[in-house]
Write a protein that holds these residues in place. Structure first.
Motif, mmCIF file in Angstrom:
data_model
loop_
_atom_site.group_PDB
_atom_site.id
_atom_site.type_symbol
_atom_site.label_atom_id
_atom_site.label_comp_id
_atom_site.label_asym_id
_atom_site.label_seq_id
_atom_site.Cartn_x
_atom_site.Cartn_y
_atom_site.Cartn_z
ATOM 1 N N TRP A 221 34.133 30.458 38.730
ATOM 2 C CA TRP A 221 35.228 31.110 37.972
ATOM 3 C C TRP A 221 36.558 30.386 38.159
ATOM 4 O O TRP A 221 37.583 30.803 37.655
ATOM 5 C CB TRP A 221 35.351 32.581 38.361
ATOM 6 N N LYS A 222 36.557 29.296 38.918
ATOM 7 C CA LYS A 222 37.776 28.517 39.143
ATOM 8 C C LYS A 222 37.664 27.154 38.481
ATOM 9 O O LYS A 222 36.553 26.685 38.208
ATOM 10 C CB LYS A 222 38.003 28.336 40.652
ATOM 11 N N ASN A 258 42.259 30.034 39.197
ATOM 12 C CA ASN A 258 41.239 30.744 38.446
ATOM 13 C C ASN A 258 41.309 30.338 36.979
ATOM 14 O O ASN A 258 42.403 30.177 36.435
ATOM 15 C CB ASN A 258 41.454 32.252 38.563
ATOM 16 N N ASN A 260 41.846 30.698 33.420
ATOM 17 C CA ASN A 260 42.619 31.748 32.767
ATOM 18 C C ASN A 260 43.238 31.234 31.468
ATOM 19 O O ASN A 260 44.203 30.473 31.492
ATOM 20 C CB ASN A 260 43.723 32.239 33.728
ATOM 21 N N TYR A 262 45.082 32.642 29.472
ATOM 22 C CA TYR A 262 46.418 33.192 29.199
ATOM 23 C C TYR A 262 47.516 32.532 30.006
ATOM 24 O O TYR A 262 48.691 32.812 29.803
ATOM 25 C CB TYR A 262 46.427 34.711 29.438
ATOM 26 N N MET A 286 38.096 34.361 30.170
ATOM 27 C CA MET A 286 38.758 34.760 31.418
ATOM 28 C C MET A 286 37.787 34.579 32.588
ATOM 29 O O MET A 286 36.621 34.967 32.489
ATOM 30 C CB MET A 286 39.205 36.225 31.298
ATOM 31 N N TYR A 287 38.285 34.017 33.661
ATOM 32 C CA TYR A 287 37.435 33.704 34.832
ATOM 33 C C TYR A 287 36.173 32.941 34.415
ATOM 34 O O TYR A 287 35.096 33.130 34.980
ATOM 35 C CB TYR A 287 37.075 34.964 35.619
ATOM 36 N N ALA A 291 34.179 37.384 34.743
ATOM 37 C CA ALA A 291 35.124 38.456 35.071
ATOM 38 C C ALA A 291 34.451 39.663 35.728
ATOM 39 O O ALA A 291 34.979 40.237 36.681
ATOM 40 C CB ALA A 291 35.885 38.883 33.819
ATOM 41 N N ALA A 295 36.764 39.875 38.856
ATOM 42 C CA ALA A 295 38.096 40.386 38.499
ATOM 43 C C ALA A 295 38.654 41.286 39.606
ATOM 44 O O ALA A 295 39.861 41.279 39.877
ATOM 45 C CB ALA A 295 38.039 41.131 37.168
ATOM 46 N N LEU A 303 49.011 37.165 37.903
ATOM 47 C CA LEU A 303 48.258 35.909 37.787
ATOM 48 C C LEU A 303 49.110 34.737 37.260
ATOM 49 O O LEU A 303 48.691 33.589 37.342
ATOM 50 C CB LEU A 303 47.031 36.103 36.894
ATOM 51 N N LYS A 304 50.317 35.078 36.749
ATOM 52 C CA LYS A 304 51.231 34.002 36.358
ATOM 53 C C LYS A 304 51.894 33.401 37.594
ATOM 54 O O LYS A 304 52.216 32.226 37.662
ATOM 55 C CB LYS A 304 52.296 34.527 35.392
ATOM 56 N N PHE A 307 48.839 31.466 40.290
ATOM 57 C CA PHE A 307 47.950 30.733 39.374
ATOM 58 C C PHE A 307 47.097 29.734 40.140
ATOM 59 O O PHE A 307 47.281 29.535 41.328
ATOM 60 C CB PHE A 307 48.777 29.995 38.303
#
Ligand SMILES: Nc1nc2c(c(=O)[nH]1)N[C@H]1C(S)=C(S)[C@@H](COP(=O)(O)O)O[C@H]1N2
Ligand SMILES: [Mo]
Length: 307
Positions: A221-222, A258, A260, A262, A286-287, A291, A295, A303-304, A307
């Protein structure tokens, strides 16, 4: 000539072509030579069970794609360098040291990887921060099995990983392109997640050098750079460890990393990705699509910021 004969391949890279010609010439039974024999000089196959719980059923990338388009800066920074320089990585008498905040410090050698742990095939998506992805049939075991053997003390909050350091032989380590040895880290709960594996093989055989032989991390997921190759040391630590890419460019590569869609990389979007071998781009998930499994690890975190 069988369809596996190397002459039948449309090789464009000239250097590769000549390397292959040399191999063909020196081979007695050249008509039996397959791409797989080239990539797996050590033809030792592994015994393992097939995991269905965590594996994706997406189409896997070919062995050729997985072993000829790599990031492994110790072997050069071009995508083909790791394949071309694969033999510069010496994996003989390999040992991994497990130390730090644990009750049991120990070392593992290559045989231990297959004897001490239950090997499974895990088909995972790997999403590189450079916005491409692959699907790989890894063979490995859950990192958590090793963590249970080590018995972390109450102080252990993170795990720090270190790759091979051999500047005499590894062309990339003759220059300080990165803080060598390559370093990565995980929070202990991320490390214990059942998705996190140590991989010792792919497509049924021991890992090709360019994919991080004899043992590398996979954290699906990374972004790919967290999945550190050719590990020599696994240390349990109290504080968040340094990582090579974060030291190199802290504004571009955070500790968590991760996948992401977004949160963009400062120099490009992470919304889409190119699956190696495909033309049209896919939406990044996502992920990286995991997720449901992970998650909860980041609940309440911005998460911003992280990061
Ligand atoms: N030691 C080490 N590990 C590494 C790297 C590296 O340069 N050195 N590159 C990372 C990056 S950026 C990616 S995308 C993946 C690529 O893994 P693969 O070549 O097996 O697909 O390995 C990661 N692990
Ligand atoms: Mo990457």
């Amino acid at each position: 000539m069988s369809k596996y004969c190397l002459k039948g391949n449309n090789v464009t890279d000239e250097k590769l072509f000549h390397q292959r010609r040399a191999i063909i010439k020196s081979s007695i039974a050249f008509s039996l030579l397959t791409f797989s024999n080239l990539v797996f000089p050590n033809i030792k196959s592994l015994s393992f069970s097939k995991d269905l719980k965590y594996s994706t059923n997406e189409q896997t990338n070919t062995l050729k794609q997985i072993t000829s388009y790599n990031n492994f800066y110790e072997l050069g920074s071009g995508k083909r360098d790791p394949m071309i320089n694969a033999d510069k990585l010496n994996t003989n008498n390999w040992q991994v040291t497990i130390d730090g905040e644990v009750e049991n410090k120990f070392t593992l050698d290559t045989d231990d990887f297959t004897k001490k742990f239950p090997l499974e095939e895990r088909i995972y998506r790997l999403r590189c921060v450079e916005a491409w992805s692959m699907v790989v049939p890894w063979i490995g075991f859950e990192l958590n099995h090793l963590i249970k053997l080590a018995k972390p003390t109450y102080k252990a909050k993170y795990i720090s990983f270190e790759s091979v350091y051999d500047p005499e032989n590894l062309p990339g380590q003759k220059r300080d392109t990165l803080a060598w040895p390559y370093r990565e880290g995980l929070r202990l709960d991320e490390a214990r997640n059942p998705l996190t594996i140590l991989s010792v093989g792919l497509y049924g055989r021991v890992l090709p050098n360019q994919n991080g032989s004899p043992i590398r991390l996979i954290v699906p997921w990374k972004y790919g750079f967290k999945s550190i190759k050719s590990i020599k040391r696994i240390s349990f630590v109290e504080n968040m460890p340094d990582t090579s890419w974060n030291l190199e460019a802290p504004k571009e590569y955070g500790f968590y990393s991760n996948v992401n869609p977004y949160v963009s990389h400062p120099r490009w979007s992470q919304k889409r990705e190119r699956r190696i071998g495909e033309f049209r781009k896919r939406e990044t998930l996502m992920y990286n699509g995991y997720a449901d499994n992970v998650a909860h690890l980041y609940e309440g975190m911005d998460l911003k910021k992280y990061f």
